[in-house]
Design a protein around this motif. Structure first.
Motif, PDB file in Angstrom:
ATOM      1  N   VAL A   1      -0.651   5.211  -5.691  1.00  0.00           N
ATOM      2  CA  VAL A   1      -1.061   3.950  -6.325  1.00  0.00           C
ATOM      3  C   VAL A   1      -0.338   2.793  -5.647  1.00  0.00           C
ATOM      4  O   VAL A   1       0.889   2.804  -5.502  1.00  0.00           O
ATOM      5  CB  VAL A   1      -0.729   3.965  -7.831  1.00  0.00           C
ATOM      6  CG1 VAL A   1      -1.053   2.605  -8.461  1.00  0.00           C
ATOM      7  CG2 VAL A   1      -1.513   5.060  -8.527  1.00  0.00           C
ATOM      8  N   ASP A   2      -1.107   1.786  -5.213  1.00  0.00           N
ATOM      9  CA  ASP A   2      -0.524   0.605  -4.574  1.00  0.00           C
ATOM     10  C   ASP A   2       0.265  -0.213  -5.594  1.00  0.00           C
ATOM     11  O   ASP A   2      -0.089  -0.264  -6.780  1.00  0.00           O
ATOM     12  CB  ASP A   2      -1.617  -0.271  -3.964  1.00  0.00           C
ATOM     13  CG  ASP A   2      -2.369   0.437  -2.847  1.00  0.00           C
ATOM     14  OD1 ASP A   2      -1.840   1.431  -2.307  1.00  0.00           O
ATOM     15  OD2 ASP A   2      -3.490  -0.011  -2.519  1.00  0.00           O
TER      16      ASP A   2
ATOM     17  N   GLY B   1       5.952   7.805  -5.992  1.00  0.00           N
ATOM     18  CA  GLY B   1       5.368   6.503  -6.283  1.00  0.00           C
ATOM     19  C   GLY B   1       6.398   5.394  -6.167  1.00  0.00           C
ATOM     20  O   GLY B   1       7.610   5.639  -6.153  1.00  0.00           O
TER      21      GLY B   1
ATOM     22  N   PRO C   1       3.149  -4.350 -12.489  1.00  0.00           N
ATOM     23  CA  PRO C   1       2.853  -3.093 -13.192  1.00  0.00           C
ATOM     24  C   PRO C   1       3.578  -3.031 -14.534  1.00  0.00           C
ATOM     25  O   PRO C   1       4.628  -3.648 -14.719  1.00  0.00           O
ATOM     26  CB  PRO C   1       3.370  -2.025 -12.218  1.00  0.00           C
ATOM     27  CG  PRO C   1       3.274  -2.666 -10.872  1.00  0.00           C
ATOM     28  CD  PRO C   1       3.608  -4.115 -11.110  1.00  0.00           C
TER      29      PRO C   1
ATOM     30  N   GLU D   1       0.832  -1.198   0.000  1.00  0.00           N
ATOM     31  CA  GLU D   1       0.000   0.000   0.000  1.00  0.00           C
ATOM     32  C   GLU D   1       0.869   1.251   0.000  1.00  0.00           C
ATOM     33  O   GLU D   1       1.840   1.355   0.748  1.00  0.00           O
ATOM     34  CB  GLU D   1      -0.936  -0.012   1.205  1.00  0.00           C
ATOM     35  CG  GLU D   1      -1.935  -1.153   1.182  1.00  0.00           C
ATOM     36  CD  GLU D   1      -2.909  -1.088   2.339  1.00  0.00           C
ATOM     37  OE1 GLU D   1      -2.747  -0.202   3.203  1.00  0.00           O
ATOM     38  OE2 GLU D   1      -3.825  -1.924   2.380  1.00  0.00           O
ATOM     39  N   ALA D   2       0.488   2.204  -0.849  1.00  0.00           N
ATOM     40  CA  ALA D   2       1.244   3.451  -0.962  1.00  0.00           C
ATOM     41  C   ALA D   2       1.052   4.295   0.295  1.00  0.00           C
ATOM     42  O   ALA D   2      -0.062   4.430   0.807  1.00  0.00           O
ATOM     43  CB  ALA D   2       0.781   4.222  -2.188  1.00  0.00           C
TER      44      ALA D   2
ATOM     45  N   LEU E   1       5.461   4.297 -10.232  1.00  0.00           N
ATOM     46  CA  LEU E   1       4.000   4.354 -10.252  1.00  0.00           C
ATOM     47  C   LEU E   1       3.547   5.750  -9.826  1.00  0.00           C
ATOM     48  O   LEU E   1       4.309   6.523  -9.234  1.00  0.00           O
ATOM     49  CB  LEU E   1       3.422   3.304  -9.312  1.00  0.00           C
ATOM     50  CG  LEU E   1       3.830   1.851  -9.558  1.00  0.00           C
ATOM     51  CD1 LEU E   1       3.111   0.924  -8.579  1.00  0.00           C
ATOM     52  CD2 LEU E   1       3.528   1.435 -10.983  1.00  0.00           C
ATOM     53  N   LYS E   2       2.314   6.076 -10.120  1.00  0.00           N
ATOM     54  CA  LYS E   2       1.779   7.367  -9.715  1.00  0.00           C
ATOM     55  C   LYS E   2       1.685   7.442  -8.194  1.00  0.00           C
ATOM     56  O   LYS E   2       1.505   6.425  -7.522  1.00  0.00           O
ATOM     57  CB  LYS E   2       0.401   7.597 -10.336  1.00  0.00           C
ATOM     58  CG  LYS E   2       0.437   7.764 -11.856  1.00  0.00           C
ATOM     59  CD  LYS E   2      -0.955   8.034 -12.399  1.00  0.00           C
ATOM     60  CE  LYS E   2      -0.922   8.239 -13.917  1.00  0.00           C
ATOM     61  NZ  LYS E   2      -2.276   8.509 -14.461  1.00  0.00           N
ATOM     62  N   THR E   3       1.789   8.632  -7.683  1.00  0.00           N
ATOM     63  CA  THR E   3       1.691   8.831  -6.239  1.00  0.00           C
ATOM     64  C   THR E   3       0.332   8.345  -5.736  1.00  0.00           C
ATOM     65  O   THR E   3      -0.711   8.646  -6.326  1.00  0.00           O
ATOM     66  CB  THR E   3       1.858  10.325  -5.893  1.00  0.00           C
ATOM     67  OG1 THR E   3       3.126  10.769  -6.382  1.00  0.00           O
ATOM     68  CG2 THR E   3       1.783  10.546  -4.394  1.00  0.00           C
TER      69      THR E   3
END
Length: 245
Positions: A109-110, A63, A86, A56-57, A105-107
């Motif tokens: 995003v898990d 990210g 991903p 989990e982010a 990954l985008k901020t």
């Protein structure tokens, strides 16, 4: 109703509303980020089991770029293959597990990925210590194991397994690259040419030896014939001289 009663009732309503609001905010507050693991076959000695991981982010500004997983005893890095990850992420084996990572990954995003394990070990629980890395260099370590019955602050993902199925047995270890038999080397064109070139002088020398031997023999025969011829001429001459006498 007196003014005192009205004020008292108003205070009770206000306190009840405040309690309800506090409870609502508590329920709405997100739980602390953590890492988890689950399996499609959560059973000891299960073959070709797929394990899914979720990190989990928890960063508000970056990210995920990489996850490093330490495999538990009984699972070798060579027994693991990447099933899902991903986009652009790749799996690389390490001495004690593997890493999976790629473009950030985008901020918020898990990070989710799945691996396929050749066979799960004969155990009740499997802990997968996980180290998460973000694009800004932040590192989050989910590597702690329960001690003394206390729940750790950053627990490692733990998979609980059912008992092995009747008759299930451990598979033989996967062969490593060093254990694979090496093929018999095939001589290259250069080596073949070198070998042929090396053989040519030997053949030539043999032919020269044979020619020399033949020359010696022929020479010997000629000499013998000359000797014999000379001897015959000498005898004939001697007999002629004797007859004249």
């Amino acid at each position: 109703m007196s003014t005192h009663l009205v004020a008292h009732a108003g205070r009770r309503i206000a306190l009840a509303g405040a309690a309800a609001l506090t409870a609502t905010l508590t329920l709405a507050t997100p739980a602390a980020a953590h890492a988890e693991v689950e399996a499609d076959k959560p059973q000891a000695l299960a073959e070709n089991a797929t394990l899914g991981f979720v990190s989990e982010a928890e960063s508000a500004s970056a990210g995920f770029t990489e996850l490093r997983v330490v495999l538990p005893e009984g699972i070798a890095p060579d027994d693991v293959t990447l099933d899902e990850a991903p986009k652009g992420w790749k799996l690389k084996a390490t001495d004690d597990g593997y890493t999976v990572g790629g473009p950030a990954l985008k901020t918020g995003v898990d990070a989710e990925h799945k691996i396929k394990v050749r066979q799960l070990p004969d155990a009740k629980e499997l802990a997968f210590k996980t180290v998460e890395t973000y694009s800004d260099g932040e590192v989050s370590r989910w590597i702690e194991l329960p001690t003394g019955g206390e729940e750790p602050e950053q627990p490692a993902p733990v998979l609980t397994l059912k008992a092995a199925a009747p008759g299930a047995t451990p598979l033989s270890p996967s062969p490593t690259a060093s254990e694979m038999p090496s093929p018999t080397p095939t001589p290259s064109a250069t080596e073949s040419a070198t070998t042929a070139a090396g053989a040519e002088p030997e053949n030539t020398a043999a032919e020269e030896d044979e020619g020399s031997s033949a020359g010696v023999i022929i020479g010997g025969v000629v000499v013998a014939l000359l000797v014999l011829g000379g001897g015959a001429w000498w005898l004939a001459k001697r007999r002629t001289a004797s007859s004249h006498n």
